[in-house]
Scaffold this motif. Structure first.
Motif, PDB file in Angstrom:
ATOM      1  N   ASN A   1      -0.069  25.279  13.263  1.00  0.00           N
ATOM      2  CA  ASN A   1       1.050  25.636  12.393  1.00  0.00           C
ATOM      3  C   ASN A   1       1.309  27.128  12.436  1.00  0.00           C
ATOM      4  O   ASN A   1       0.468  27.923  12.855  1.00  0.00           O
ATOM      5  N   THR A   2       2.463  27.520  11.952  1.00  0.00           N
ATOM      6  CA  THR A   2       2.828  28.931  11.946  1.00  0.00           C
ATOM      7  C   THR A   2       2.061  29.719  10.897  1.00  0.00           C
ATOM      8  O   THR A   2       2.191  30.937  10.825  1.00  0.00           O
ATOM      9  N   ASP A   3       1.253  29.043  10.092  1.00  0.00           N
ATOM     10  CA  ASP A   3       0.438  29.751   9.099  1.00  0.00           C
ATOM     11  C   ASP A   3      -1.055  29.510   9.368  1.00  0.00           C
ATOM     12  O   ASP A   3      -1.865  29.501   8.462  1.00  0.00           O
ATOM     13  N   TYR A   4      -1.394  29.313  10.666  1.00  0.00           N
ATOM     14  CA  TYR A   4      -2.790  29.002  10.982  1.00  0.00           C
ATOM     15  C   TYR A   4      -3.705  30.137  10.526  1.00  0.00           C
ATOM     16  O   TYR A   4      -3.340  31.295  10.495  1.00  0.00           O
ATOM     17  N   GLU A   5      -4.930  29.765  10.168  1.00  0.00           N
ATOM     18  CA  GLU A   5      -5.925  30.750   9.741  1.00  0.00           C
ATOM     19  C   GLU A   5      -6.944  30.962  10.856  1.00  0.00           C
ATOM     20  O   GLU A   5      -7.205  30.079  11.665  1.00  0.00           O
ATOM     21  N   THR A   6      -7.513  32.152  10.903  1.00  0.00           N
ATOM     22  CA  THR A   6      -8.553  32.463  11.868  1.00  0.00           C
ATOM     23  C   THR A   6      -9.905  32.240  11.204  1.00  0.00           C
ATOM     24  O   THR A   6     -10.261  32.951  10.274  1.00  0.00           O
ATOM     25  N   TYR A   7     -10.649  31.265  11.676  1.00  0.00           N
ATOM     26  CA  TYR A   7     -11.929  30.933  11.054  1.00  0.00           C
ATOM     27  C   TYR A   7     -13.114  31.506  11.829  1.00  0.00           C
ATOM     28  O   TYR A   7     -14.240  31.414  11.390  1.00  0.00           O
ATOM     29  N   GLN A   8     -12.846  32.061  12.993  1.00  0.00           N
ATOM     30  CA  GLN A   8     -13.938  32.666  13.733  1.00  0.00           C
ATOM     31  C   GLN A   8     -13.841  34.178  13.585  1.00  0.00           C
ATOM     32  O   GLN A   8     -13.229  34.691  12.663  1.00  0.00           O
ATOM     33  N   GLU A   9     -14.480  34.893  14.506  1.00  0.00           N
ATOM     34  CA  GLU A   9     -14.492  36.345  14.451  1.00  0.00           C
ATOM     35  C   GLU A   9     -13.057  36.883  14.443  1.00  0.00           C
ATOM     36  O   GLU A   9     -12.212  36.429  15.196  1.00  0.00           O
ATOM     37  N   GLN A  10     -12.794  37.852  13.578  1.00  0.00           N
ATOM     38  CA  GLN A  10     -11.465  38.423  13.452  1.00  0.00           C
ATOM     39  C   GLN A  10     -11.457  39.858  13.940  1.00  0.00           C
ATOM     40  O   GLN A  10     -12.479  40.546  13.916  1.00  0.00           O
ATOM     41  N   ALA A  11     -10.292  40.311  14.372  1.00  0.00           N
ATOM     42  CA  ALA A  11     -10.139  41.684  14.834  1.00  0.00           C
ATOM     43  C   ALA A  11      -8.666  42.050  14.780  1.00  0.00           C
ATOM     44  O   ALA A  11      -7.799  41.179  14.887  1.00  0.00           O
ATOM     45  N   VAL A  12      -8.393  43.328  14.619  1.00  0.00           N
ATOM     46  CA  VAL A  12      -7.022  43.824  14.667  1.00  0.00           C
ATOM     47  C   VAL A  12      -6.957  44.934  15.707  1.00  0.00           C
ATOM     48  O   VAL A  12      -7.957  45.567  16.042  1.00  0.00           O
ATOM     49  N   ILE A  13      -5.745  45.173  16.216  1.00  0.00           N
ATOM     50  CA  ILE A  13      -5.527  46.233  17.184  1.00  0.00           C
ATOM     51  C   ILE A  13      -5.227  47.528  16.436  1.00  0.00           C
ATOM     52  O   ILE A  13      -4.402  47.547  15.513  1.00  0.00           O
ATOM     53  N   THR A  14      -5.890  48.592  16.832  1.00  0.00           N
ATOM     54  CA  THR A  14      -5.667  49.922  16.270  1.00  0.00           C
ATOM     55  C   THR A  14      -5.350  50.882  17.414  1.00  0.00           C
ATOM     56  O   THR A  14      -5.263  50.478  18.582  1.00  0.00           O
ATOM     57  N   GLU A  15      -5.187  52.167  17.078  1.00  0.00           N
ATOM     58  CA  GLU A  15      -4.896  53.175  18.101  1.00  0.00           C
ATOM     59  C   GLU A  15      -5.979  53.242  19.165  1.00  0.00           C
ATOM     60  O   GLU A  15      -5.711  53.550  20.331  1.00  0.00           O
ATOM     61  N   THR A  16      -7.200  52.920  18.786  1.00  0.00           N
ATOM     62  CA  THR A  16      -8.339  53.048  19.707  1.00  0.00           C
ATOM     63  C   THR A  16      -8.772  51.719  20.293  1.00  0.00           C
ATOM     64  O   THR A  16      -9.815  51.640  20.943  1.00  0.00           O
ATOM     65  N   GLY A  17      -7.998  50.672  20.081  1.00  0.00           N
ATOM     66  CA  GLY A  17      -8.355  49.372  20.645  1.00  0.00           C
ATOM     67  C   GLY A  17      -8.675  48.352  19.582  1.00  0.00           C
ATOM     68  O   GLY A  17      -8.103  48.372  18.479  1.00  0.00           O
ATOM     69  N   LEU A  18      -9.607  47.450  19.899  1.00  0.00           N
ATOM     70  CA  LEU A  18      -9.906  46.327  19.026  1.00  0.00           C
ATOM     71  C   LEU A  18     -10.890  46.746  17.936  1.00  0.00           C
ATOM     72  O   LEU A  18     -11.941  47.347  18.218  1.00  0.00           O
ATOM     73  N   GLN A  19     -10.563  46.439  16.708  1.00  0.00           N
ATOM     74  CA  GLN A  19     -11.454  46.738  15.576  1.00  0.00           C
ATOM     75  C   GLN A  19     -11.869  45.417  14.945  1.00  0.00           C
ATOM     76  O   GLN A  19     -11.055  44.698  14.367  1.00  0.00           O
ATOM     77  N   LEU A  20     -13.155  45.098  15.039  1.00  0.00           N
ATOM     78  CA  LEU A  20     -13.656  43.833  14.526  1.00  0.00           C
ATOM     79  C   LEU A  20     -13.695  43.861  13.001  1.00  0.00           C
ATOM     80  O   LEU A  20     -13.944  44.895  12.387  1.00  0.00           O
ATOM     81  N   GLN A  21     -13.474  42.688  12.422  1.00  0.00           N
ATOM     82  CA  GLN A  21     -13.514  42.534  10.967  1.00  0.00           C
ATOM     83  C   GLN A  21     -14.354  41.322  10.619  1.00  0.00           C
ATOM     84  O   GLN A  21     -14.404  40.352  11.402  1.00  0.00           O
ATOM     85  N   PRO A  22     -14.977  41.305   9.429  1.00  0.00           N
ATOM     86  CA  PRO A  22     -15.665  40.089   9.006  1.00  0.00           C
ATOM     87  C   PRO A  22     -14.669  38.958   8.802  1.00  0.00           C
ATOM     88  O   PRO A  22     -13.512  39.199   8.438  1.00  0.00           O
ATOM     89  N   ALA A  23     -15.054  37.737   9.057  1.00  0.00           N
ATOM     90  CA  ALA A  23     -14.181  36.587   8.818  1.00  0.00           C
ATOM     91  C   ALA A  23     -13.775  36.546   7.361  1.00  0.00           C
ATOM     92  O   ALA A  23     -14.567  36.831   6.474  1.00  0.00           O
ATOM     93  N   HIS A  24     -12.508  36.186   7.117  1.00  0.00           N
ATOM     94  CA  HIS A  24     -11.934  36.079   5.780  1.00  0.00           C
ATOM     95  C   HIS A  24     -11.935  37.420   5.032  1.00  0.00           C
ATOM     96  O   HIS A  24     -11.984  37.469   3.815  1.00  0.00           O
ATOM     97  N   ALA A  25     -11.852  38.538   5.795  1.00  0.00           N
ATOM     98  CA  ALA A  25     -11.835  39.862   5.151  1.00  0.00           C
ATOM     99  C   ALA A  25     -10.592  40.026   4.318  1.00  0.00           C
ATOM    100  O   ALA A  25      -9.558  39.488   4.619  1.00  0.00           O
TER     101      ALA A  25
END
Length: 478
Positions: free
Chosen positions: A454-478
């Motif tokens: 669905n268009t509102d799918y949730e990420t249940y595994q390892e999460q990360a966002v893109i920043t100026e320096t690349g991939l920044q990992l986040q805890p799940a459900h942060a």
């Protein structure tokens, strides 16, 4: 080596073809347009680069972000999002900032908003249950619905909010609330969790379509074929469970698997000999068209927004993009500003059949009415028509899509993905995920249920966002 045909070069199709080719399949990608990217393509115009309206990429899914970064490398910048709502001659911050909204609504408007919101807390409406209007009024109150939701939604979909399914609201704004807007204002808008509120996003230096152009080139280098300006007229599913496509003006070409991102209604219609219930279902599913009117304006620093939502009922335009405010690389050193005005319509509407000159005149007149050009001269105009680009979530659409998807599940050598192909109002990240999972199904028999994404799918595994320096990992459900 499996032979795979992928129909459509948008985010879902290109991603799927890229991943299949990477894993050793022979892929032929058919794209009706002269370049890949679909609605997320980037084009050259007046010596600059522009997208088909505003398109931003954002995901917290580590798989999607790793793929995107592997394609783009360091060739992107982070863009600070600024979008506002234009309503009754005033500009409201979006996401809604309570102090800003109340000051511009005035004392009477603020009181009406508070009263109608309180009324819904104690006496929630039961009118038009299951509709977009019912959902939003119960969550925000009728006054805020009329101010910030009604006009824009009816422009976009071409139907009353009482005919629009609540699914659209549930998928797009389910985590927003009036209390959430207050809290967002207190926190200054940072660290938003809901995707429609994300205020920073990664943007390719060459435009939003650049990653898909790079993927297409890599497909070629891996031995695949990218056929541009090659629409498909028909799909073939024969008794041997082979899948075939018929390119326009050509003969049937057979493959081990066909992945379709063409509009679901067109694809299913092309199969022929449909059960009555499937034929009836696709007849009731509709897509909305977009007309993009680009205006070259002789001026800089016209207004600071990336794009504006136009809620003003007196104007037909629904959204305005300012390409001066994305990354400077798009402007290619030019001083002129390119604006894009979006109009939505159906095939039978007079707007769709209007001459380009008439559309440029309409857009020029409306942009002047907003005051956004600040008296600067409009130098030129360009019109691009995009048919069948928004799946209309009319009441009852979900049961029709299920009828069609149940029918298509019978064909193991055919997959339908993407915004058009699965009749889902996808963002880029949703479509990229569909492409990745579809490739896994074909190569590894992964058995992902692509219809359940669905268009509102949730990420249940390892999460990360893109920043100026690349991939920044986040805890799940942060």
């Amino acid at each position: 080596m499996k032979r795979i045909a992928v129909i459509g070069g948008g985010p879902a199709g290109v991603t799927c073809a890229y991943e299949l080719a990477r894993q050793g399949c022979y892929v032929e990608l058919y794209e009706a347009d002269e370049r890949v990217g679909g609605m997320a393509k980037t084009i050259d115009l007046w010596g600059q680069r522009v997208d088909l309206g505003p398109h931003r990429f954002f995901s917290s899914d580590v798989r999607i972000n790793r793929l995107w970064l592997s394609i783009m490398g360091d060739d992107y910048k982070m863009v600070d999002r600024l979008t506002r709502i234009y309503y009754r001659g005033k500009f409201f911050q979006y996401p809604i900032q309570i102090g800003d909204a109340l000051s511009k609504l005035g004392m009477l408007g603020a009181l009406k908003s508070g009263f109608s919101f309180a009324r819904q807390l104690f006496f929630p409406t039961s009118r038009h249950p299951g509709t977009f209007e019912w959902w939003v009024v119960r969550k925000f109150g009728r006054h805020l619905f009329n101010t910030f939701f009604k006009s824009y939604s009816e422009k976009l979909w071409g139907i009353s909010c009482t005919e629009l399914d609540a699914d659209f609201a549930a998928q797009r704004i389910k985590k927003m609330s009036l209390f959430g807007a207050v809290w967002n204002a207190v926190r200054g808008g940072r660290n938003n969790k809901h995707k429609t509120l994300v205020d920073r996003f990664a943007y390719p230096l060459g435009g939003t379509g650049e990653p898909y152009e790079r993927m297409a080139e890599q497909i070629r280098q891996w031995g695949g074929v990218v056929r541009l300006s090659s629409p498909i007229d028909k799909l073939i599913l024969d008794d041997d469970n082979r899948s075939g496509v018929v390119p326009r003006g050509g003969t049937v070409q057979y493959y081990d698997h066909v992945v379709s991102t063409m509009p679901l209604t067109q694809m299913v219609s092309s199969l022929g000999n449909l059960p009555v219930e499937v034929s009836d279902a696709i007849q009731s599913l509709r897509f909305r068209n977009t007309i993009l009117v680009y205006l070259q304006v002789d001026g800089e620093d016209l207004f600071p927004d990336n794009w504006l939502y136009i809620h003003e009922p007196a104007l037909r335009v629904g959204r305005i993009t300012n390409f001066r405010n994305w990354v400077p690389e798009l402007n290619c050193g030019k001083r002129e500003t390119i604006l894009c005005l979006e109009y939505w319509c159906n095939f039978e509407d007079s707007l769709w059949s209007s001459q380009d000159e008439e559309l440029v005149t309409i857009a020029s007149r409306e942009i002047v009415k907003t005051g956004l050009t600040r008296g600067a001269k409009i130098l030129s105009g360009k019109v691009i028509r995009v048919p069948r680009c928004y799946p209309v979530y009319a009441m009852g659409y979900a049961s029709k899509v299920k009828t069609v998807s149940d029918f298509l599940r019978k064909f193991r050598n055919l997959s339908a993905i993407g915004r058009y192909g699965s009749f889902k109002y996808n963002n880029q990240d949703h479509s990229i995920l569909m492409g990745l999972l579809c490739a896994e199904n074909i190569v590894s028999n992964a058995n992902h249920d692509l219809w359940s994404i669905n268009t509102d799918y949730e990420t249940y595994q390892e999460q990360a966002v893109i920043t100026e320096t690349g991939l920044q990992l986040q805890p799940a459900h942060a």
